[in-house]
Write a protein that holds these residues in place. Structure first.
Motif, PDB file in Angstrom:
ATOM      1  N   PRO A  19     -12.476  31.523  81.308  1.00 38.03           N
ATOM      2  CA  PRO A  19     -13.826  30.969  81.122  1.00 38.03           C
ATOM      3  C   PRO A  19     -13.842  30.017  79.928  1.00 38.03           C
ATOM      4  O   PRO A  19     -12.958  30.059  79.058  1.00 38.03           O
ATOM      5  CB  PRO A  19     -14.669  32.217  80.840  1.00 38.03           C
ATOM      6  N   ASP A  20     -14.850  29.179  79.897  1.00 41.15           N
ATOM      7  CA  ASP A  20     -15.044  28.277  78.763  1.00 41.15           C
ATOM      8  C   ASP A  20     -15.657  29.084  77.621  1.00 41.15           C
ATOM      9  O   ASP A  20     -16.840  29.438  77.649  1.00 41.15           O
ATOM     10  CB  ASP A  20     -15.979  27.130  79.170  1.00 41.15           C
ATOM     11  N   ILE A  21     -14.845  29.377  76.602  1.00 33.52           N
ATOM     12  CA  ILE A  21     -15.319  30.256  75.522  1.00 33.52           C
ATOM     13  C   ILE A  21     -16.256  29.537  74.561  1.00 33.52           C
ATOM     14  O   ILE A  21     -16.834  30.166  73.666  1.00 33.52           O
ATOM     15  CB  ILE A  21     -14.140  30.874  74.740  1.00 33.52           C
ATOM     16  N   SER A  22     -16.422  28.232  74.743  1.00 36.54           N
ATOM     17  CA  SER A  22     -17.365  27.505  73.884  1.00 36.54           C
ATOM     18  C   SER A  22     -18.799  27.651  74.374  1.00 36.54           C
ATOM     19  O   SER A  22     -19.749  27.318  73.665  1.00 36.54           O
ATOM     20  CB  SER A  22     -16.997  26.012  73.829  1.00 36.54           C
ATOM     21  N   LYS A  23     -18.968  28.144  75.602  1.00 39.71           N
ATOM     22  CA  LYS A  23     -20.293  28.308  76.183  1.00 39.71           C
ATOM     23  C   LYS A  23     -20.740  29.760  76.074  1.00 39.71           C
ATOM     24  O   LYS A  23     -20.023  30.668  76.469  1.00 39.71           O
ATOM     25  CB  LYS A  23     -20.285  27.883  77.657  1.00 39.71           C
ATOM     26  N   ARG A  24     -21.903  29.968  75.530  1.00 36.14           N
ATOM     27  CA  ARG A  24     -22.445  31.312  75.397  1.00 36.14           C
ATOM     28  C   ARG A  24     -23.020  31.777  76.725  1.00 36.14           C
ATOM     29  O   ARG A  24     -23.535  30.984  77.508  1.00 36.14           O
ATOM     30  CB  ARG A  24     -23.517  31.357  74.320  1.00 36.14           C
ATOM     31  N   LEU A 281     -19.120  45.399  64.811  1.00 35.29           N
ATOM     32  CA  LEU A 281     -18.226  44.246  64.774  1.00 35.29           C
ATOM     33  C   LEU A 281     -18.832  42.987  65.398  1.00 35.29           C
ATOM     34  O   LEU A 281     -18.719  41.904  64.823  1.00 35.29           O
ATOM     35  CB  LEU A 281     -16.892  44.583  65.444  1.00 35.29           C
ATOM     36  N   PRO A 282     -19.475  43.085  66.575  1.00 32.97           N
ATOM     37  CA  PRO A 282     -20.055  41.857  67.139  1.00 32.97           C
ATOM     38  C   PRO A 282     -21.061  41.191  66.205  1.00 32.97           C
ATOM     39  O   PRO A 282     -21.112  39.961  66.106  1.00 32.97           O
ATOM     40  CB  PRO A 282     -20.726  42.344  68.435  1.00 32.97           C
ATOM     41  N   ARG A 283     -21.876  41.996  65.499  1.00 38.41           N
ATOM     42  CA  ARG A 283     -22.856  41.408  64.584  1.00 38.41           C
ATOM     43  C   ARG A 283     -22.175  40.801  63.353  1.00 38.41           C
ATOM     44  O   ARG A 283     -22.630  39.804  62.813  1.00 38.41           O
ATOM     45  CB  ARG A 283     -23.864  42.477  64.146  1.00 38.41           C
ATOM     46  N   MET A 284     -21.066  41.405  62.929  1.00 37.98           N
ATOM     47  CA  MET A 284     -20.354  40.913  61.751  1.00 37.98           C
ATOM     48  C   MET A 284     -19.774  39.524  61.959  1.00 37.98           C
ATOM     49  O   MET A 284     -19.713  38.713  61.038  1.00 37.98           O
ATOM     50  CB  MET A 284     -19.226  41.879  61.373  1.00 37.98           C
ATOM     51  N   ILE A 285     -19.339  39.244  63.184  1.00 39.41           N
ATOM     52  CA  ILE A 285     -18.661  37.964  63.425  1.00 39.41           C
ATOM     53  C   ILE A 285     -19.552  36.933  64.118  1.00 39.41           C
ATOM     54  O   ILE A 285     -19.144  35.803  64.322  1.00 39.41           O
ATOM     55  CB  ILE A 285     -17.383  38.197  64.260  1.00 39.41           C
ATOM     56  N   ARG A 286     -20.773  37.328  64.456  1.00 34.81           N
ATOM     57  CA  ARG A 286     -21.673  36.425  65.171  1.00 34.81           C
ATOM     58  C   ARG A 286     -21.951  35.169  64.344  1.00 34.81           C
ATOM     59  O   ARG A 286     -22.282  35.236  63.169  1.00 34.81           O
ATOM     60  CB  ARG A 286     -22.982  37.144  65.496  1.00 34.81           C
ATOM     61  N   GLY A 287     -21.790  34.012  64.986  1.00 33.46           N
ATOM     62  CA  GLY A 287     -22.084  32.746  64.329  1.00 33.46           C
ATOM     63  C   GLY A 287     -20.939  32.177  63.522  1.00 33.46           C
ATOM     64  O   GLY A 287     -21.023  31.041  63.038  1.00 33.46           O
ATOM     65  N   LYS A 288     -19.849  32.916  63.381  1.00 37.29           N
ATOM     66  CA  LYS A 288     -18.708  32.415  62.623  1.00 37.29           C
ATOM     67  C   LYS A 288     -17.859  31.512  63.506  1.00 37.29           C
ATOM     68  O   LYS A 288     -17.778  31.713  64.721  1.00 37.29           O
ATOM     69  CB  LYS A 288     -17.872  33.577  62.079  1.00 37.29           C
ATOM     70  N   PRO A 289     -17.201  30.517  62.911  1.00 34.81           N
ATOM     71  CA  PRO A 289     -16.362  29.600  63.699  1.00 34.81           C
ATOM     72  C   PRO A 289     -15.265  30.364  64.432  1.00 34.81           C
ATOM     73  O   PRO A 289     -14.620  31.249  63.867  1.00 34.81           O
ATOM     74  CB  PRO A 289     -15.769  28.667  62.634  1.00 34.81           C
ATOM     75  N   ASP A 290     -15.057  30.033  65.702  1.00 33.85           N
ATOM     76  CA  ASP A 290     -14.004  30.625  66.532  1.00 33.85           C
ATOM     77  C   ASP A 290     -14.168  32.141  66.718  1.00 33.85           C
ATOM     78  O   ASP A 290     -13.200  32.837  67.019  1.00 33.85           O
ATOM     79  CB  ASP A 290     -12.611  30.335  65.947  1.00 33.85           C
ATOM     80  N   ALA A 291     -15.356  32.648  66.510  1.00 34.09           N
ATOM     81  CA  ALA A 291     -15.575  34.081  66.679  1.00 34.09           C
ATOM     82  C   ALA A 291     -15.533  34.449  68.161  1.00 34.09           C
ATOM     83  O   ALA A 291     -15.951  33.670  69.024  1.00 34.09           O
ATOM     84  CB  ALA A 291     -16.923  34.477  66.085  1.00 34.09           C
ATOM     85  N   TRP A 292     -14.994  35.633  68.453  1.00 29.43           N
ATOM     86  CA  TRP A 292     -14.958  36.091  69.831  1.00 29.43           C
ATOM     87  C   TRP A 292     -16.312  36.663  70.216  1.00 29.43           C
ATOM     88  O   TRP A 292     -17.029  37.209  69.382  1.00 29.43           O
ATOM     89  CB  TRP A 292     -13.859  37.135  70.021  1.00 29.43           C
ATOM     90  N   ASP A 293     -16.654  36.521  71.477  1.00 26.16           N
ATOM     91  CA  ASP A 293     -17.948  36.955  71.987  1.00 26.16           C
ATOM     92  C   ASP A 293     -17.733  38.143  72.919  1.00 26.16           C
ATOM     93  O   ASP A 293     -17.085  38.021  73.961  1.00 26.16           O
ATOM     94  CB  ASP A 293     -18.614  35.807  72.754  1.00 26.16           C
ATOM     95  N   PRO A 294     -18.248  39.338  72.580  1.00 28.37           N
ATOM     96  CA  PRO A 294     -18.038  40.508  73.436  1.00 28.37           C
ATOM     97  C   PRO A 294     -18.620  40.338  74.833  1.00 28.37           C
ATOM     98  O   PRO A 294     -18.115  40.924  75.787  1.00 28.37           O
ATOM     99  CB  PRO A 294     -18.732  41.637  72.675  1.00 28.37           C
TER     100      PRO A 294
END
Length: 386
Positions: A19-24, A281-294
């Motif tokens: 999938p395109d990981i740049s798209k939420r 963990l998801p809240r900790m990394i939310r909005g950070k560059p290159d962060a993974w999206d659960p």
């Protein structure tokens, strides 16, 4: 996008793009909180027993602990083919002893395999391969390790080897046979040392969960539990030591409740520890560059499972068929059905049908109705007769 090409009857290839990981994405794939079904231990000879003899409890490690202590006494279990035999023994035992319904299990795999699938859209360097079988509607997944890869894992460079040992030593300092703090058994041992490292000894938990519409049975080693063992995942602790948290592979042990990270110097001296709740963990990394999206990880995992089900349904010759699934970084997934020569290579001269132990295959056959068993006998190649 899914594509299909056929080169021969024994080599049917399908592919699926990442999938395109740049798209939420906003839609959440349902994921059920894992519940433990059964546990087991491996002893110093790596013999499996249905007991909790290898269970360890978390204790705070001493500050400044030397993580190179005991290195010369490290007993390291050699890496071999990533068989799922232990998990199948647990599944078989649970069917005998548990009141939990298990007829609807759609996937059986070690936890590490599922973690790699979920996080593969974010992997930039290391690909991996799986062997897949389908029996009675259940997918069985095992990691495929080539001879070259096994040699690599068993002949680590000295620097890599000592860094690997640091992690095991950290576990020794952080764990005890009882929930209370420990004292060193030998006067010569450092404060807090939990015993020499022997990677034959493991405590494993098998959990039942659900991703999307698929019931999963997954198992894996658990480092320790905090305070008391409740027979559920809410007290499980994963131990890590690193100069920094490396990325989604370490963060995506999604059925673990807590991760304790020991930060160390390059020379292996423990400086501090920090605890992370996995739900945070998801809240900790939310909005950070290159962060993974659960959400992307879970949606992708559900999609891969559905994809594999479709491949099996459309290409299976017989229940002993084996598919090779290859995950290529930044590209996607390809699936090939192995021919007889490559399937025999997977079997490795062992007493197996495909990569499943023959005893387990017979157990599955015996569980069918006589009519079904009779119908499927002729579909098994002579080389697979049991």
């Amino acid at each position: 996008m899914e594509t299909t090409s056929a080169s021969s009857h024994e080599d049917i290839l399908k592919s699926l793009q990442y999938p395109d990981i740049s798209k939420r994405i906003n839609k959440q794939t349902p994921f059920q909180q894992p519940t433990q079904l059964i546990s087991f231990s491996y002893d110093s000879s790596h013999t499996l027993g249905f007991n909790d003899s290898a269970l360890r409890y978390y204790v705070d490690p001493p500050p400044g602990a030397k993580l190179n202590y005991g290195y010369e006494r490290w007993i390291r279990k050699p890496d071999g083919k990533a068989r799922i035999d232990g998990l199948l023994k647990a599944f078989s035992k649970a069917r005998e002893t548990s009141n939990v319904p298990l007829h609807d299990v759609g996937v059986v795999a070690w936890r590490g395999v599922l973690t790699r699938i979920l996080t593969s859209p974010y992997e930039e360097r290391e690909g991996f391969e799986l062997n897949v079988m389908s029996v009675n509607g259940t997918l069985y997944l095992e990691e495929h390790l080539s001879e070259e890869r096994l040699k690599e894992k068993n002949n680590m460079e000295p620097k890599h080897r000592i860094q690997t040992y640091y992690g095991y030593a950290f576990e020794s300092y952080c764990t005890s046979e009882t929930p209370t703090s420990k004292v060193s058994l030998q006067p010569s041992e450092p404060v807090g040392w939990g015993g020499n490292v022997d990677t034959n000894i493991q405590w494993c938990s098998v959990v039942r969960t659900k991703l999307g519409n698929t019931r999963l049975l997954i198992g894996g080693e658990v480092d320790c539990v905090r305070e008391r063992y409740t027979q559920q995942t809410d007290t499980f602790v994963e131990l890590k030591t690193s100069l920094a948290i490396r990325g989604p592979h370490d963060e995506a042990k999604f059925e673990k409740y807590e991760i304790v990270v020991g930060f160390r110097t390059p020379s292996g001296v423990l400086t501090t520890t920090q605890s992370f709740k996995t739900v945070q963990l998801p809240r900790m990394i939310r909005g950070k560059p290159d962060a993974w999206d659960p959400l992307i990880c879970l949606a992708w995992g559900d999609r891969v499972i559905s994809f594999l089900k479709d491949v099996v349904r459309s290409t299976a010759d017989e229940e002993s068929s084996i598919w090779r699934v290859k995950f290529t970084p930044q590209k996607g997934v390809t699936v090939t059905m192995l021919d007889k020569i490559n399937a025999e290579d997977v079997r490795g001269g062992e007493d197996r049908v495909g990569f499943l132990p023959t005893w387990y295959w017979r157990e599955l056959r015996a569980a069918r109705s006589p009519e079904t068993a009779t119908c499927t006998t002729s579909a098994v190649n002579a080389g697979w007769q049991i």
